[in-house]
Every structure is written in structure tokens, then in C-alpha cells.
Design a protein around this motif. Structure first.
Motif, PDB file in Angstrom:
ATOM      1  N   LYS A   1       0.955  -1.208   0.141  1.00  0.00           N
ATOM      2  CA  LYS A   1      -0.015   0.028   0.167  1.00  0.00           C
ATOM      3  C   LYS A   1       0.907   1.219   0.113  1.00  0.00           C
TER       4      LYS A   1
ATOM      5  N   GLU B   1      -7.730   6.741   0.943  1.00  0.00           N
ATOM      6  CA  GLU B   1      -7.493   6.234   1.983  1.00  0.00           C
ATOM      7  C   GLU B   1      -8.666   5.692   2.736  1.00  0.00           C
TER       8      GLU B   1
ATOM      9  N   ASP C   1      -1.960   5.162   2.167  1.00  0.00           N
ATOM     10  CA  ASP C   1      -1.865   6.116   3.255  1.00  0.00           C
ATOM     11  C   ASP C   1      -1.628   7.396   2.749  1.00  0.00           C
TER      12      ASP C   1
ATOM     13  N   ASN D   1      -8.831   2.202   1.896  1.00  0.00           N
ATOM     14  CA  ASN D   1      -7.534   1.391   2.203  1.00  0.00           C
ATOM     15  C   ASN D   1      -6.609   1.167   1.002  1.00  0.00           C
TER      16      ASN D   1
END
Length: 382
Positions: free
Chosen positions: A89, A110, A116, A113
């Protein structure tokens, strides 16, 4: 009517209007079709791409057409993220001052998911420092997106330093140039910026068309919807007429000494505010784009002042047109304020090469009338 909301949108140039009408009337074929109508439309599309590329001093293959700045920002970010060769990620760095298309898109990614994200806050002048960027970088940082010029305050970010840093660390960099394109001439081929977003209607072209400059288009992963449009990066039939009008306006505006005129107009406007003792405090700094001057009034709400200027046929703004109807104080304005309450008294004047010094004189005269009348009302009613 005196128009001082050029940061929101601009009138179409006559040349852009003419080519828009001509192509819609005579060369309306689908640029992807194989017959003569399509071939002729594709010829115009190819020439328009070359004109836009010339504004960047780039090759035509570096240009992808979009339906404007909002879609361009989202498409650029998604394309770069999709093209990162990693299964982990990714961490993305941006700022609190970004256009809503970027800010809320990153929040959405974000929440899903997929990334970040770290949003950097501006200092008292609204700037992001190179130290902030360095401190925010993590091993998982793959993309940074920071606009060049903010559309609500005019603040410029140090993209030269930021792009140089990120290039050394092999981190992709996207920048929103919507408010700077056509005002500040930048040779992007000398900057390691991986994607740049621009919009037509900010530079006297039609609405609903824009472009992305991709520095390395050959390493980009195609759009998940299989398409042969825009080198496989954006699905949908392109609007050749709008794109050609955009290209004509971009070529024309890059031929005009826009920046110098804007600089002189801004300096004259600020000087007149001081000389005539108009209770408006300019928030712009030296390191800002001269097309935008944000001001805080002494004690009058910004939306009320907007309506007062409108009564005198002067169009101004209280921030981004994309945020109208939202009662929040613009995120980009907050770093410039002593307290959040000041943000309710924020108004924005935005100028262009069409703005005259005579118009500035009228604005100053009207400003004096507005504040004098408001002061008389305050004294009368205690």
C-alpha cells in the motif's frame, strides 16, 4: 460590469470561439473513425496536441486530454498510483491547501484502504517547506502531489526544490498547474515533475476540457477500462472542437506578457488600498502569483461584501468556485490567518491581462463608498 473573478473562470477568446464553431460545423467526425471525416478530425486533434505540448516545451506524446482540472487531477493521481511497480500500500504526501478534487480524492482512497496519506500544513505565509516534505517521507512513500499556485490565495509552492528532492529519492511527483498555466511560464522539461494538470477555461478556452502532461508516458499502465482513446489512459470520445479551442487559447495566452501586466496591476491595487485607507488587508506575499489578491476586511463578512460589490457591478469571490455553497473557511486561507474567525471576512480579487488600471480605480472608488456606507450605518444604529 467589472469582472475580478478570473481565478474561477475566464471568457473565451474570439479566436478560440471561431475554431470551436468551425470544427463543430465542418470537421465533426469522431477522431477514432477511419473514414475521411474521422481522419480530418484526427489531424486537428494531432495539431492541437502539438500546440499544447509546445506550451510545455515537450513532445506531443506527453500530452493527454481530459475534461478539465478536476478530472485531470484525479486521472493523473490514479494513473501514477496504478503505474507504481509495488504490491504494498503506497504512502502519498499532499497538502491541506490542495484543490478539493485532490484533497477529497485522496481522503476517499485512504478510506478505501488503497493508500496512506499525509497532508502537510502551510506556514504563516501558506508555504510548504522542503524540510516538511523530507520529514514526511516514509519508506512506503511513492507519490507526492502539491499544487504550484493556490487558486484561493495565489500562494506559490517551491516545486523546483520539491521536484529535485523527490527525483533523487525516486518518488513520483504530481503538481496541479491549473492556476499557474498561462500566467507563469515554466519550462517543465527542466523539472523532474512526473505529471502536471492544466485546464482550458482558466486561460480563455472552453469549459470541460483540459490536459495532463506526463513526463514518462511510456511507463504508464493503461486505464482498467480497455480503450484506444488518449493512448489508452482515458476512455471516451474526445471533443476535438473544444480541444482545438483550448490549444488556440493556450498558444495565444503564452504569446502575451501576462505576468508583467499582472504584477503591475496587483502592485497598483495594493498601493491604492493603502493610499485611500480602504479597510481591506491584502494577504498576498512576494512569493505568490500576481493574478490573485486575497483580502481580509476589518469586520464585514466576506459573503456580504461580495453582494455589495455585485450591487456596483463588480464581480469578486470569497474563494474557490468549486466550494461555493460550503460554509467552511477555505483550507488554503487558514494558515494565513491569526484566528479562524478572520476567514469569514475573506474576499478574493483575481485579475487578468484584460484588467485595466481604470478598472482598479473604479474598484477602489466603489470600495471607499461601500465601507463609508457601512460605517455610517454602524454609527447610526450603534
Amino acid at each position: 460590469m467589472i469582472y475580478c473573478d478570473y481565478a474561477a473562470t475566464t471568457p473565451m477568446l474570439d479566436e478560440a470561439m471561431d475554431i470551436y464553431s468551425e470544427i463543430n460545423r465542418s470537421y465533426f467526425g469522431n477522431a477514432s473513425s477511419l473514414h475521411d471525416f474521422g481522419t480530418k478530425a484526427n489531424d486537428y486533434l494531432r495539431h492541437a496536441r502539438e500546440l499544447i505540448a509546445h506550451c510545455f516545451r515537450a513532445k506531443s506524446e506527453n500530452i493527454i486530454f481530459t475534461n478539465g482540472g478536476t478530472e485531470g487531477n484525479i486521472l493523473a493521481i490514479n494513473t501514477l498510483l496504478r503505474s507504481i511497480p509495488t504490491k504494498d500500500k503506497p504512502h502519498v504526501i499532499s497538502t491541506m491547501m490542495e484543490h478539493s478534487s485532490i484533497y477529497y480524492h485522496l481522503l476517499s482512497l485512504e478510506k478505501e484502504n488503497q493508500i496512506d496519506v499525509t497532508f502537510l500544513e502551510g506556514n504563516k505565509e501558506g508555504h510548504i517547506t522542503i524540510e516538511q516534505v523530507i520529514h514526511a517521507i516514509k519508506p512506503s512513500t511513492k507519490l507526492v502531489t502539491i499544487q504550484y499556485v493556490n487558486g484561493e490565495t495565489g500562494v506559490k509552492q517551491p516545486i523546483e526544490e520539491i521536484s529535485a528532492l523527490l527525483s533523487k529519492k525516486n518518488i513520483l511527483f504530481h503538481s496541479d498547474f491549473v492556476q499557474s498555466f498561462g500566467k507563469i511560464h515554466t519550462d517543465v522539461t527542466q523539472l523532474p515533475i512526473d505529471a502536471i494538470t492544466v485546464s482550458s477555461h482558466k486561460i480563455y478556452g472552453p469549459k470541460s476540457v483540459g490536459a495532463i502532461y506526463f513526463r514518462n508516458p511510456h511507463v504508464l499502465v493503461h486505464h482498467p477500462i480497455e480503450t484506444n482513446h488518449e493512448f489508452g489512459l482515458r476512455p471516451g470520445t474526445v471533443d476535438v472542437a473544444a480541444i482545438c479551442a483550448f490549444a488556440v487559447s493556450a498558444k495565444r495566452i503564452h504569446e502575451i506578457a501576462v505576468y508583467e501586466h499582472l504584477y503591475q496591476v496587483r502592485a497598483y491595487f495594493i498601493n491604492q488600498l493603502k493610499q485611500k485607507e480602504i479597510p481591506l488587508l491584502p494577504l498576498c506575499s512576494k512569493n505568490s502569483c500576481p493574478s490573485i489578491v486575497g483580502c481580509i476586511s476589518n469586520e464585514i463578512q466576506g459573503d456580504y461584501l461580495l453582494l455589495e460589490y455585485n450591487r456596483f457591478n463588480i464581480a469578486i469571490s470569497t474563494g474557490s468556485a468549486c466550494a461555493l455553497g460550503q460554509q467552511e473557511i477555505p483550507r488554503a486561507v487558514l494558515p494565513l490567518l491569526d484566528n479562524e474567525e478572520d476567514g469569514k471576512r475573506y474576499i478574493r480579487f483575481s485579475f487578468s491581462h484584460l484588467t485595466t488600471f481604470e478598472e482598479i480605480d473604479t474598484i477602489i472608488m466603489v470600495s471607499a463608498k461601500i465601507f463609508q456606507r457601512l460605517e455610517e450605518a454602524r454609527l447610526a444604529y450603534g
